[in-house]
Design a protein around this motif. Structure first.
Motif: not given
Ligand code: PHB
Length: 390
Positions: A50-52, A282-287, A292-302
């Motif tokens: 998902a991240a890639a 951080s702003a970079v992480n918030k973005k 990530f959440a928008k592209a993968n609604p059921s996931l949060r990034p780890n």
């Protein structure tokens, strides 16, 4: 059409097909992403893929005139399968870069192939110190257990934890976590009463936890790989270990953001050390987290997702720096020394060791807006892998 003309026409067509294939080949930059998409480590594969894909969606799939192609393969976290897939990707697909590697044995099985074929191998998940020494073509964007464990070995004794039992998965990263935690903790005056190791595959934590209950240390230090933390937490709470006054501490793999929300309020207050939290302010992480959440609604990034996202960045920037013309050695050279702000905070790829240097944070599980997060409360800056010092 007479026979000779026909043969001529066929030959011409074949030649032009070959030429267009070679143009396609030359204009394509292939990344072979080998991940555990099924089996015990499937959450790692899901997060990194998902991240890639998010990185590519945000940065386009044409870089330095090349069309970037991501070829995802499922190794089911079996090292022999990882190796076979890597071989096919190198020989048949002619990938420019290998990436992924959900567990240490998969990375170690592949390293000799990277060396032989001079293919850069970007390790996005596996975290045993020795992996970068297994091939000069390895570049790591995940972390090392030694980095995280040493931070806990400093924090615990300063916070009333004097007697500890360690419990780790019995393979590379677990053995590193045990060793580096213990060394630092004992140096700081702590005492490790017992070091327990559980099998990587299908572990039953019950008898080990029973033993810990009987010993009754101030804390239990745990490393289990991403995806296995929830099972430990559940049994720890079911056995009333917390009520018996035993604290749970460890590297951040145990309070993995992929599972943390489902662990329940019993996880509140657990302190861990790690390089990434979804809640990193951080702003970079918030973005990153929002996208990530928008592209993968059921996931949060780890932390696995971040290793994958940053790994893609390292590959993209190397491709840019070599203007799309570089072979394995040129790409590798362009990966070394990269320095940038990751969602985890500042990081760089040490040019000498090819390993990641980044901050390690101390974090405590807290509830915010009804969700559980690893909230950072202290930081050790620019931590190199202690496993390389010796
Ligand atoms: C590893 O096998 O190197 C590994 C896997 C999962 C983790 C950490 C290390 O959370």
């Amino acid at each position: 059409m007479n026979k000779r003309l026909f043969i001529h026409a066929v030959a011409l067509a074949a030649a032009s097909l070959a030429a267009s294939n070679s143009i396609a080949q030359n204009n394509t930059f292939k990344i072979g992403l080998i991940l555990p998409m099924t089996g015990q480590q499937a959450s790692t594969g899901r997060q990194i893929e998902a991240a890639a894909k998010l990185y590519m969606a945000q940065n386009g799939d044409t870089v330095a005139g090349k069309k970037v192609e991501l070829i995802v393969k499922d190794d089911t976290s079996i090292p022999d399968v990882t190796k076979r897939l890597a071989q096919e990707l190198i020989v048949s697909d002619k990938v420019n870069v290998l990436a992924g590697f959900g567990i240490t044995p998969s990375a170690l099985a592949t390293a000799p192939l990277a060396t032989k074929s001079k293919t850069p191998m970007v390790v996005m998940a596996a975290a045993t110190s020795s992996i970068t020494q297994a091939s000069p073509y390895v570049v790591r964007t995940s972390f090392t257990l030694a980095q995280a464990a040493v931070a806990m070995g400093d924090w615990a004794p300063k916070n009333g934890i004097k007697k500890v039992v360690t419990l780790v998965s019995d393979y590379g990263p677990g053995i590193d976590a045990e060793k580096y935690f213990k060394e630092r903790f004992v140096f700081n005056g702590g005492q490790v009463s017992e070091s327990l190791r559980v099998p990587l595959r299908g572990p039953d934590f019950a008898p080990f936890l029973q033993k810990v209950r009987d010993i009754k240390p101030d804390a239990l230090f745990v490393f289990v790989p991403s995806g296995a933390g929830a099972a430990v937490m559940k049994q720890f709470l079911e056995r009333g270990m917390d009520k018996a006054g035993i604290k749970l501490i460890g590297t951040g793999d145990i309070t993995d953001d992929d599972q943390l929300n489902d662990m329940g309020d019993g996880a509140l207050g657990v302190v861990t050390s790690h390089h990434y939290s979804t809640a990193h302010p951080s702003a970079v992480n918030k973005k990153f987290v929002d996208a990530f959440a928008k592209a993968n609604p059921s996931l949060r990034p780890n932390f696995m997702a971040v290793g994958g996202y940053d790994g893609m960045r390292v590959i993209y920037e190397a491709l840019k720096a070599t203007k799309g013309q570089g072979g394995g050695d040129a790409l590798l050279a362009a990966m070394k020394g990269q320095i940038f702000e990751s969602p985890r905070g500042p990081m760089f790829i040490d040019a000498q060791t090819r390993d990641v240097v980044h901050n390690i944070y101390l974090r405590k599980v807290e509830k915010k807006d009804g969700q559980l997060y690893n909230v950072e409360f202290d930081v050790i800056k620019d931590v190199k892998d202690p496993g390389k010092a010796k």
